[in-house]
Motif scaffolding. Sequence first.
Motif, PDB file in Angstrom:
ATOM      1  N   LEU A 187       0.817  -1.218   0.000  1.00 12.21           N
ATOM      2  CA  LEU A 187       0.000   0.000   0.000  1.00 12.21           C
ATOM      3  C   LEU A 187       0.849   1.266   0.000  1.00 12.21           C
ATOM      4  N   GLY A 188       2.161   1.100  -0.047  1.00 11.75           N
ATOM      5  CA  GLY A 188       3.056   2.248  -0.125  1.00 11.75           C
ATOM      6  C   GLY A 188       3.339   2.917   1.199  1.00 11.75           C
ATOM      7  N   TRP A 217      -1.955 -16.290  -1.478  1.00 11.75           N
ATOM      8  CA  TRP A 217      -0.788 -16.641  -2.293  1.00 11.75           C
ATOM      9  C   TRP A 217      -1.135 -16.688  -3.780  1.00 11.75           C
ATOM     10  N   LEU A 218      -2.399 -16.944  -4.109  1.00 13.04           N
ATOM     11  CA  LEU A 218      -2.828 -16.828  -5.504  1.00 13.04           C
ATOM     12  C   LEU A 218      -2.727 -15.378  -5.964  1.00 13.04           C
ATOM     13  N   LEU A 219      -3.116 -14.451  -5.081  1.00 14.49           N
ATOM     14  CA  LEU A 219      -2.964 -13.035  -5.414  1.00 14.49           C
ATOM     15  C   LEU A 219      -1.493 -12.670  -5.606  1.00 14.49           C
ATOM     16  N   THR A 263      -2.389  -4.483  -7.027  1.00 15.30           N
ATOM     17  CA  THR A 263      -1.502  -4.116  -5.926  1.00 15.30           C
ATOM     18  C   THR A 263      -2.262  -3.635  -4.692  1.00 15.30           C
ATOM     19  N   THR A 264      -3.161  -2.694  -4.876  1.00 13.32           N
ATOM     20  CA  THR A 264      -3.893  -2.141  -3.726  1.00 13.32           C
ATOM     21  C   THR A 264      -4.770  -3.204  -3.072  1.00 13.32           C
ATOM     22  N   TYR A 265      -5.485  -3.966  -3.893  1.00 14.93           N
ATOM     23  CA  TYR A 265      -6.350  -5.022  -3.353  1.00 14.93           C
ATOM     24  C   TYR A 265      -5.524  -6.044  -2.581  1.00 14.93           C
ATOM     25  N   THR A 266      -4.418  -6.482  -3.178  1.00  8.09           N
ATOM     26  CA  THR A 266      -3.562  -7.470  -2.518  1.00  8.09           C
ATOM     27  C   THR A 266      -2.974  -6.918  -1.229  1.00  8.09           C
ATOM     28  N   GLY A 267      -2.635  -5.630  -1.229  1.00  8.83           N
ATOM     29  CA  GLY A 267      -2.104  -5.015  -0.015  1.00  8.83           C
ATOM     30  C   GLY A 267      -3.101  -5.058   1.130  1.00  8.83           C
ATOM     31  N   TRP A 268      -4.350  -4.727   0.838  1.00  9.90           N
ATOM     32  CA  TRP A 268      -5.375  -4.761   1.882  1.00  9.90           C
ATOM     33  C   TRP A 268      -5.652  -6.185   2.357  1.00  9.90           C
ATOM     34  N   VAL A 269      -5.742  -7.119   1.421  1.00  8.95           N
ATOM     35  CA  VAL A 269      -5.989  -8.514   1.801  1.00  8.95           C
ATOM     36  C   VAL A 269      -4.844  -9.039   2.655  1.00  8.95           C
ATOM     37  N   THR A 270      -3.610  -8.710   2.281  1.00  7.07           N
ATOM     38  CA  THR A 270      -2.440  -9.169   3.034  1.00  7.07           C
ATOM     39  C   THR A 270      -2.447  -8.613   4.451  1.00  7.07           C
ATOM     40  N   GLY A 309     -14.745  -9.776  -0.597  1.00 10.04           N
ATOM     41  CA  GLY A 309     -15.643  -9.470  -1.705  1.00 10.04           C
ATOM     42  C   GLY A 309     -15.945  -7.983  -1.784  1.00 10.04           C
ATOM     43  N   ALA A 310     -16.170  -7.350  -0.640  1.00  7.68           N
ATOM     44  CA  ALA A 310     -16.468  -5.914  -0.611  1.00  7.68           C
ATOM     45  C   ALA A 310     -15.253  -5.074  -0.976  1.00  7.68           C
ATOM     46  N   LEU A 311     -14.070  -5.558  -0.621  1.00 11.72           N
ATOM     47  CA  LEU A 311     -12.850  -4.808  -0.923  1.00 11.72           C
ATOM     48  C   LEU A 311     -12.594  -4.681  -2.420  1.00 11.72           C
ATOM     49  N   TRP A 312     -13.006  -5.687  -3.175  1.00  8.97           N
ATOM     50  CA  TRP A 312     -12.673  -5.704  -4.600  1.00  8.97           C
ATOM     51  C   TRP A 312     -13.206  -4.475  -5.340  1.00  8.97           C
ATOM     52  N   PRO A 313     -14.513  -4.180  -5.294  1.00  8.03           N
ATOM     53  CA  PRO A 313     -14.975  -2.979  -6.004  1.00  8.03           C
ATOM     54  C   PRO A 313     -14.441  -1.688  -5.401  1.00  8.03           C
ATOM     55  N   LEU A 314     -14.229  -1.676  -4.082  1.00  4.40           N
ATOM     56  CA  LEU A 314     -13.712  -0.469  -3.440  1.00  4.40           C
ATOM     57  C   LEU A 314     -12.302  -0.146  -3.912  1.00  4.40           C
ATOM     58  N   THR A 315     -11.443  -1.160  -3.974  1.00  2.00           N
ATOM     59  CA  THR A 315     -10.061  -0.911  -4.388  1.00  2.00           C
ATOM     60  C   THR A 315      -9.959  -0.654  -5.879  1.00  2.00           C
ATOM     61  N   ARG A 316     -10.824  -1.275  -6.681  1.00  2.00           N
ATOM     62  CA  ARG A 316     -10.826  -0.998  -8.125  1.00  2.00           C
ATOM     63  C   ARG A 316     -11.228   0.447  -8.388  1.00  2.00           C
ATOM     64  N   LYS A 317     -12.230   0.933  -7.647  1.00  2.00           N
ATOM     65  CA  LYS A 317     -12.665   2.317  -7.813  1.00  2.00           C
ATOM     66  C   LYS A 317     -11.565   3.283  -7.409  1.00  2.00           C
TER      67      LYS A 317
END
Length: 215
Positions: free
Chosen positions: A21-22, A125-127, A140-147, A188-196
């Motif tokens: 996430l920088g 690990w798939l991400l 990157t952003t989505y994976t950072g939040w999931v991690t 699931g909720a993070l995906w559209p949020l991070t894409r936006k």
Amino acid sequence: MGAVGLLYVGAVLFINGLMLLGKVDPRAAGIFNLFVGALQVITPIVLIITANGRPDVILGASGIFLFGFTYLYVGIGLLGGFDTTGIGYFSLFVAIMALGYAFANFQVLNDRPFAVIWLYWAFLWLLFFLLLGLKRDHLTTYTGWVTAIEGWVTGAIPAFLILIGYWQRWNQNVIATLLLVFGVVVFGALWPLTRKRGALSSRAGPAGGETITAH
């Protein structure tokens, strides 16, 4: 997995998530990855040596190497500035094996909460494979939040509850169900949020303020 080792798996996942996430410098994160990687290689060796041939202990210890080698690989790569393709494809191997360990925890070890936790790790690990192996930088952003979230949900919190004896007192089926529901809903909720957020940052350009220093 030993509860002490699991606690520090949570710590390193949290740090790595912040790095994606920088928020943390990659080289600084690399040093901590080496510490935890070394711990997660030494721990299973000790567990296997002292297992007295018990297959359940050996099975549980064998999975820890997947984490140890990941963090050593990541730490060396970050400090050396190496290409991420190797760790990316190793992450694919880990993701596949994590599915096997999820099955083993469910069917062999009768540990349903950790069966679900292994599913969390398979997804994470798939991400890593998609991001680092296939260079899908938009993740990157989505994976950072999931991690970062998994650092707490699959590592630090379960480890601490195990260490103080609370984890063992609760209904394991309830824990497994709560973990499963939490993962599906939150990720699931993070995906559209991070894409936006990623789309807005791309339109804003450098002035958008988002800095990705994942690899």
